[in-house]
Write a protein that holds these residues in place. Structure first.
Motif, PDB file in Angstrom:
ATOM      1  N   ARG A  23       0.829  -1.219   0.000  1.00  0.00           N
ATOM      2  CA  ARG A  23       0.000   0.000   0.000  1.00  0.00           C
ATOM      3  C   ARG A  23       0.855   1.257   0.000  1.00  0.00           C
ATOM      4  O   ARG A  23       0.531   2.242  -0.660  1.00  0.00           O
ATOM      5  CB  ARG A  23      -0.961   0.002   1.175  1.00  0.00           C
ATOM      6  CG  ARG A  23      -2.146  -0.944   0.970  1.00  0.00           C
ATOM      7  CD  ARG A  23      -3.029  -0.975   2.163  1.00  0.00           C
ATOM      8  NE  ARG A  23      -2.336  -1.820   3.146  1.00  0.00           N
ATOM      9  CZ  ARG A  23      -2.562  -1.817   4.442  1.00  0.00           C
ATOM     10  NH1 ARG A  23      -3.446  -1.036   4.948  1.00  0.00           N
ATOM     11  NH2 ARG A  23      -1.894  -2.611   5.245  1.00  0.00           N
ATOM     12  N   ALA A  24       1.963   1.224   0.729  1.00  0.00           N
ATOM     13  CA  ALA A  24       2.850   2.387   0.780  1.00  0.00           C
ATOM     14  C   ALA A  24       3.494   2.635  -0.581  1.00  0.00           C
ATOM     15  O   ALA A  24       3.636   3.787  -1.010  1.00  0.00           O
ATOM     16  CB  ALA A  24       3.921   2.189   1.852  1.00  0.00           C
ATOM     17  N   GLU A  63       0.844   4.138  -2.832  1.00  0.00           N
ATOM     18  CA  GLU A  63       0.641   5.538  -2.471  1.00  0.00           C
ATOM     19  C   GLU A  63       1.792   6.402  -2.985  1.00  0.00           C
ATOM     20  O   GLU A  63       1.572   7.480  -3.553  1.00  0.00           O
ATOM     21  CB  GLU A  63       0.515   5.694  -0.957  1.00  0.00           C
ATOM     22  CG  GLU A  63       0.247   7.114  -0.530  1.00  0.00           C
ATOM     23  CD  GLU A  63       0.127   7.285   0.978  1.00  0.00           C
ATOM     24  OE1 GLU A  63      -0.355   8.359   1.378  1.00  0.00           O
ATOM     25  OE2 GLU A  63       0.517   6.383   1.740  1.00  0.00           O
ATOM     26  N   HIS A 110       1.626   7.276  -6.663  1.00  0.00           N
ATOM     27  CA  HIS A 110       0.588   8.222  -7.076  1.00  0.00           C
ATOM     28  C   HIS A 110       0.659   9.571  -6.348  1.00  0.00           C
ATOM     29  O   HIS A 110      -0.179  10.435  -6.588  1.00  0.00           O
ATOM     30  CB  HIS A 110      -0.792   7.602  -6.875  1.00  0.00           C
ATOM     31  CG  HIS A 110      -1.034   6.421  -7.767  1.00  0.00           C
ATOM     32  ND1 HIS A 110      -1.224   6.545  -9.123  1.00  0.00           N
ATOM     33  CD2 HIS A 110      -1.066   5.092  -7.498  1.00  0.00           C
ATOM     34  CE1 HIS A 110      -1.388   5.347  -9.647  1.00  0.00           C
ATOM     35  NE2 HIS A 110      -1.290   4.449  -8.688  1.00  0.00           N
ATOM     36  N   TYR A 111       1.646   9.742  -5.489  1.00  0.00           N
ATOM     37  CA  TYR A 111       1.748  10.981  -4.711  1.00  0.00           C
ATOM     38  C   TYR A 111       2.329  12.099  -5.569  1.00  0.00           C
ATOM     39  O   TYR A 111       3.301  11.894  -6.283  1.00  0.00           O
ATOM     40  CB  TYR A 111       2.637  10.750  -3.484  1.00  0.00           C
ATOM     41  CG  TYR A 111       2.360  11.677  -2.347  1.00  0.00           C
ATOM     42  CD1 TYR A 111       1.428  11.342  -1.373  1.00  0.00           C
ATOM     43  CD2 TYR A 111       3.025  12.889  -2.216  1.00  0.00           C
ATOM     44  CE1 TYR A 111       1.170  12.184  -0.304  1.00  0.00           C
ATOM     45  CE2 TYR A 111       2.775  13.740  -1.156  1.00  0.00           C
ATOM     46  CZ  TYR A 111       1.844  13.381  -0.206  1.00  0.00           C
ATOM     47  OH  TYR A 111       1.590  14.219   0.850  1.00  0.00           O
ATOM     48  N   LYS A 129       5.336  13.056   6.265  1.00  0.00           N
ATOM     49  CA  LYS A 129       5.144  12.082   5.193  1.00  0.00           C
ATOM     50  C   LYS A 129       5.796  12.509   3.881  1.00  0.00           C
ATOM     51  O   LYS A 129       6.443  11.701   3.215  1.00  0.00           O
ATOM     52  CB  LYS A 129       3.643  11.869   4.984  1.00  0.00           C
ATOM     53  CG  LYS A 129       3.287  10.794   4.035  1.00  0.00           C
ATOM     54  CD  LYS A 129       1.762  10.696   3.976  1.00  0.00           C
ATOM     55  CE  LYS A 129       1.339   9.361   3.477  1.00  0.00           C
ATOM     56  NZ  LYS A 129      -0.105   9.169   3.587  1.00  0.00           N
ATOM     57  N   LYS A 164      -4.724   4.751  -9.528  1.00  0.00           N
ATOM     58  CA  LYS A 164      -5.207   5.425  -8.320  1.00  0.00           C
ATOM     59  C   LYS A 164      -6.711   5.251  -8.212  1.00  0.00           C
ATOM     60  O   LYS A 164      -7.441   5.463  -9.167  1.00  0.00           O
ATOM     61  CB  LYS A 164      -4.845   6.912  -8.360  1.00  0.00           C
ATOM     62  CG  LYS A 164      -5.179   7.627  -7.079  1.00  0.00           C
ATOM     63  CD  LYS A 164      -4.652   9.029  -7.084  1.00  0.00           C
ATOM     64  CE  LYS A 164      -4.972   9.677  -5.749  1.00  0.00           C
ATOM     65  NZ  LYS A 164      -4.397  10.990  -5.661  1.00  0.00           N
TER      66      LYS A 164
END
Length: 80
Positions: A8-9, A12, A15-16, A48, A77
């Motif tokens: 999951r990280a 993320e 897509h950050y 973060k 995403k």
């Protein structure tokens, strides 16, 4: 000791987007390496975003961008 990446990280991270500055709106993985090195020299932001920028720099240094690009493609995403 076995290392298991947090799926999951990684999704993320893939897509950050950069929330401010010259590269606002650009995926972190698409930031130029010299920009990330500049952050390392000046100090990454707290929290973060800083952790993600550090991770992206390590990914780029180790020439693993293609893995993140693959994650972007294979795990689009989610829209809420």
């Amino acid at each position: 000791m076995e290392l298991k990446p947090d799926k999951r990280a990684l999704i993320e991270l893939a897509h950050y987007k950069m929330p401010f500055g010259k590269f606002k709106g650009r995926y972190l993985i698409d930031l130029p390496e010299p920009y990330l090195i500049w952050f390392r020299q000046k100090g990454f932001p707290a929290g973060k975003l800083g952790e993600m920028l550090q991770s992206v720099l390590e990914i780029k240094i180790n020439e693993l961008e293609s893995l993140v690009k693959r994650i972007q493609k294979d795990f689009p995403k989610e829209t809420k």
